[in-house]
Design a protein around this motif. Sequence first.
Motif, PDB file in Angstrom:
ATOM      1  N   VAL A 323     -86.931  26.578  99.014  1.00 53.37           N
ATOM      2  CA  VAL A 323     -85.735  26.526  98.167  1.00 53.37           C
ATOM      3  C   VAL A 323     -84.589  27.188  98.918  1.00 53.37           C
ATOM      4  CG1 VAL A 323     -84.651  27.314  96.033  1.00 53.37           C
ATOM      5  CG2 VAL A 323     -87.039  26.581  96.006  1.00 53.37           C
ATOM      6  N   VAL A 324     -83.447  26.535  98.939  1.00 55.30           N
ATOM      7  CA  VAL A 324     -82.191  27.142  99.394  1.00 55.30           C
ATOM      8  C   VAL A 324     -81.170  26.909  98.292  1.00 55.30           C
ATOM      9  CG1 VAL A 324     -80.347  27.147 101.100  1.00 55.30           C
ATOM     10  CG2 VAL A 324     -82.697  26.753 101.842  1.00 55.30           C
ATOM     11  N   LEU A 325     -80.596  27.987  97.783  1.00 54.40           N
ATOM     12  CA  LEU A 325     -79.601  27.906  96.717  1.00 54.40           C
ATOM     13  C   LEU A 325     -78.319  28.562  97.202  1.00 54.40           C
ATOM     14  CD1 LEU A 325     -78.999  27.272  93.660  1.00 54.40           C
ATOM     15  CD2 LEU A 325     -79.625  29.641  93.216  1.00 54.40           C
ATOM     16  N   VAL A 326     -77.235  27.796  97.210  1.00 47.40           N
ATOM     17  CA  VAL A 326     -75.917  28.305  97.592  1.00 47.40           C
ATOM     18  C   VAL A 326     -75.030  28.203  96.355  1.00 47.40           C
ATOM     19  CG1 VAL A 326     -73.979  28.108  99.180  1.00 47.40           C
ATOM     20  CG2 VAL A 326     -76.278  27.441  99.929  1.00 47.40           C
ATOM     21  N   SER A 327     -74.469  29.334  95.938  1.00 47.74           N
ATOM     22  CA  SER A 327     -73.770  29.346  94.658  1.00 47.74           C
ATOM     23  C   SER A 327     -72.342  29.851  94.778  1.00 47.74           C
ATOM     24  CB  SER A 327     -74.531  30.219  93.644  1.00 47.74           C
ATOM     25  OG  SER A 327     -74.723  31.528  94.137  1.00 47.74           O
ATOM     26  N   ASN A 328     -71.536  29.410  93.837  1.00 45.07           N
ATOM     27  CA  ASN A 328     -70.161  29.864  93.695  1.00 45.07           C
ATOM     28  C   ASN A 328     -70.194  31.222  92.998  1.00 45.07           C
ATOM     29  OD1 ASN A 328     -67.353  30.045  93.320  1.00 45.07           O
ATOM     30  ND2 ASN A 328     -67.430  28.854  91.422  1.00 45.07           N
ATOM     31  N   GLY A 329     -70.309  32.290  93.780  1.00 44.42           N
ATOM     32  CA  GLY A 329     -70.517  33.624  93.228  1.00 44.42           C
ATOM     33  C   GLY A 329     -71.993  33.963  93.241  1.00 44.42           C
ATOM     34  N   VAL A 330     -72.294  35.182  92.847  1.00 44.65           N
ATOM     35  CA  VAL A 330     -73.664  35.707  92.940  1.00 44.65           C
ATOM     36  C   VAL A 330     -74.369  35.580  91.601  1.00 44.65           C
ATOM     37  CG1 VAL A 330     -75.066  37.726  93.466  1.00 44.65           C
ATOM     38  CG2 VAL A 330     -72.956  37.325  94.728  1.00 44.65           C
ATOM     39  N   VAL A 349     -67.090  35.422  97.253  1.00 49.70           N
ATOM     40  CA  VAL A 349     -68.223  35.216  98.158  1.00 49.70           C
ATOM     41  C   VAL A 349     -69.145  34.121  97.631  1.00 49.70           C
ATOM     42  CG1 VAL A 349     -68.270  37.571  99.080  1.00 49.70           C
ATOM     43  CG2 VAL A 349     -69.573  37.027  96.999  1.00 49.70           C
ATOM     44  N   LEU A 350     -69.848  33.474  98.551  1.00 52.41           N
ATOM     45  CA  LEU A 350     -70.963  32.612  98.189  1.00 52.41           C
ATOM     46  C   LEU A 350     -72.187  33.473  97.946  1.00 52.41           C
ATOM     47  CD1 LEU A 350     -70.647  29.925 101.027  1.00 52.41           C
ATOM     48  CD2 LEU A 350     -70.010  29.590  98.625  1.00 52.41           C
ATOM     49  N   GLY A 351     -72.995  33.121  96.967  1.00 55.39           N
ATOM     50  CA  GLY A 351     -74.310  33.726  96.816  1.00 55.39           C
ATOM     51  C   GLY A 351     -75.334  32.817  97.495  1.00 55.39           C
ATOM     52  N   ILE A 352     -76.198  33.387  98.317  1.00 54.61           N
ATOM     53  CA  ILE A 352     -77.184  32.594  99.050  1.00 54.61           C
ATOM     54  C   ILE A 352     -78.573  33.138  98.753  1.00 54.61           C
ATOM     55  CG2 ILE A 352     -77.955  31.801 101.325  1.00 54.61           C
ATOM     56  CD1 ILE A 352     -75.017  32.510 102.249  1.00 54.61           C
ATOM     57  N   VAL A 353     -79.465  32.271  98.296  1.00 47.64           N
ATOM     58  CA  VAL A 353     -80.850  32.635  97.998  1.00 47.64           C
ATOM     59  C   VAL A 353     -81.765  31.653  98.719  1.00 47.64           C
ATOM     60  CG1 VAL A 353     -82.634  32.716  96.210  1.00 47.64           C
ATOM     61  CG2 VAL A 353     -80.389  33.721  95.772  1.00 47.64           C
ATOM     62  N   THR A 354     -82.778  32.180  99.404  1.00 44.31           N
ATOM     63  CA  THR A 354     -83.797  31.323 100.014  1.00 44.31           C
ATOM     64  C   THR A 354     -85.169  31.802  99.569  1.00 44.31           C
ATOM     65  OG1 THR A 354     -84.034  32.640 102.042  1.00 44.31           O
ATOM     66  CG2 THR A 354     -82.323  30.938 102.020  1.00 44.31           C
ATOM     67  N   PHE A 378     -90.938  38.753  95.033  1.00 42.40           N
ATOM     68  CA  PHE A 378     -91.753  37.851  95.842  1.00 42.40           C
ATOM     69  C   PHE A 378     -91.370  38.020  97.307  1.00 42.40           C
ATOM     70  CE2 PHE A 378     -92.098  33.510  97.727  1.00 42.40           C
ATOM     71  CZ  PHE A 378     -93.486  33.489  97.807  1.00 42.40           C
ATOM     72  N   HIS A 379     -92.369  38.171  98.182  1.00 43.54           N
ATOM     73  CA  HIS A 379     -92.065  38.557  99.569  1.00 43.54           C
ATOM     74  C   HIS A 379     -91.336  37.462 100.349  1.00 43.54           C
ATOM     75  CE1 HIS A 379     -95.063  36.066 101.719  1.00 43.54           C
ATOM     76  NE2 HIS A 379     -95.767  36.189 100.613  1.00 43.54           N
ATOM     77  N   GLY A 380     -91.366  36.214  99.863  1.00 43.09           N
ATOM     78  CA  GLY A 380     -90.633  35.152 100.544  1.00 43.09           C
ATOM     79  C   GLY A 380     -89.214  34.967 100.043  1.00 43.09           C
ATOM     80  N   TYR A 381     -88.756  35.858  99.151  1.00 45.39           N
ATOM     81  CA  TYR A 381     -87.423  35.750  98.548  1.00 45.39           C
ATOM     82  C   TYR A 381     -86.404  36.529  99.384  1.00 45.39           C
ATOM     83  CZ  TYR A 381     -83.755  36.326  94.977  1.00 45.39           C
ATOM     84  OH  TYR A 381     -82.564  36.335  94.290  1.00 45.39           O
ATOM     85  N   ARG A 382     -85.260  35.903  99.671  1.00 48.79           N
ATOM     86  CA  ARG A 382     -84.164  36.576 100.368  1.00 48.79           C
ATOM     87  C   ARG A 382     -82.857  36.217  99.676  1.00 48.79           C
ATOM     88  NH1 ARG A 382     -88.165  38.107 102.188  1.00 48.79           N
ATOM     89  NH2 ARG A 382     -88.845  38.407 104.337  1.00 48.79           N
ATOM     90  N   GLU A 383     -81.950  37.168  99.596  1.00 48.75           N
ATOM     91  CA  GLU A 383     -80.621  36.887  99.043  1.00 48.75           C
ATOM     92  C   GLU A 383     -79.570  37.681  99.785  1.00 48.75           C
ATOM     93  OE1 GLU A 383     -79.839  38.046  95.029  1.00 48.75           O
ATOM     94  OE2 GLU A 383     -81.018  39.879  95.158  1.00 48.75           O
TER      95      GLU A 383
END
Length: 460
Positions: A323-330, A349-354, A378-383
């Motif tokens: 999953v890659v999520l790029v958002s308008n704000g966090v 800022v863009l909010g970015i979650v992978t 979750f250990h595979g989560y990054r933001e």
Amino acid sequence: MQNQPAGAIPSGASSSPPRPSAGRRAAAAAALIALAAAAAVVVAGLVQHPARLPVALLLVFVAVVAAWTALVHRGTRRLVATALAVVALAAVIVLLDVGSLVRIAIVVGLVVVSTAAARVALAHDLSPPTAGARPVGPARQGVLLMNPRSGGGKVGRFALEDEARRRGVTPVLLRPADDLRALAERAVADGADVIGMAGGDGSQALVADVARRHDVAFVCVPAGTRNHFALDLGLDRSDVAAALDAYTDALERRVDLALLGDRIFVNNASLGVYATVVQSEAYRDAKLATTAQLLPDLLGPGAEGFDLSFDRPDGTVARSAGVVLVSNGVYRLDSLNGFGSRARMDAGVLGIVTVTVDRARDLPALLSAESTGRLRQFHGYREWTAPEFEVGSGRPLVDVGVDGEALRLPPPLRFRILPGALRVRVPRHAPGAAPAAVAPAGVRQAVTALLRVLAGHPVR
């Protein structure tokens, strides 16, 4: 307009928040008492059934893992996993006596009461000041574009044409052959100083783009299905017609917009699992069935994975992600379902979650984190946040879900934030804050905030 830092106080506002009212202090006391009572009921259950409850929790975990296994496999393995999930849930019901089920119902009820009281006690202080908000008078020439098919026909169900005319606003009904952008451009060319959209978030983004290009004010009317943009603007999505009061005496502020290539989006763009699932024509009519059908090919054994490359904030390069999520704000994300909400829409800022998933090992852990609202653990989560972000791929086209619309775009995908790009009007009577802005981040913060209010101090 320059963005103020988080928590900044608008000019003219008092430098110290007022002390909580007696009503808010009473609500804080009710929230704490209900929370303590729920904890006491749980402890009583553990004392009376020291062996049953842990076993029941284990069975629930088995049922969850089995259900997920059924989703990502086909054939015999799916049938066996489904049967195991059903048996595990049946065993939970048999294991817990009627008293235990009543106890669970009581705990759920107490938690609901505690949450409602906490919202009354804390929302006033947790809602961040709206930077740059100013009162404005009625629109001189307001225009409302409407999609009659959006949201299952909300335009007709809420009589938005009549409600618009009653407020002196010109309604424009979108027909199947119409070009929405052309209609919005024509409205501005004809002198509209406030232009709005009654429809889904994809339509909101298109009309918002026209508004920002001409620097006219924009009104969001939540006549779509989910209306995430309206939610984070602080509108009451259940009272669709009330949003039209933004054409009368209202509050106006500037919010950010995000850009993918040359396409504006107001909420988020997703790549990976979700973006691929929504490409299916059957998805909108049968979301769960379509997801169950496609997941084995996306996350099951032998799945190819997603060819998505991007730079992480530490300088390393990722070659794939589920999953890659790029958002308008966090976004505040406790789970991937619905994508949460945003406390602010003016942070620039863009909010970015992978989320990176090893299919053989990580799926049960991801599902557990998702179901318990602990996705961040979750250990595979990054933001992280950034003003710009780029995603590459070796494939000629990449599946992307943009504000709920399924697209296929050529890489690289370039994202950019446009700080303060849009003038937005909201009714004075609107709630004024998104759920993420008025909800504490976790039980510890909530209890601390409630104790402060109970003692007569502002939360911040």
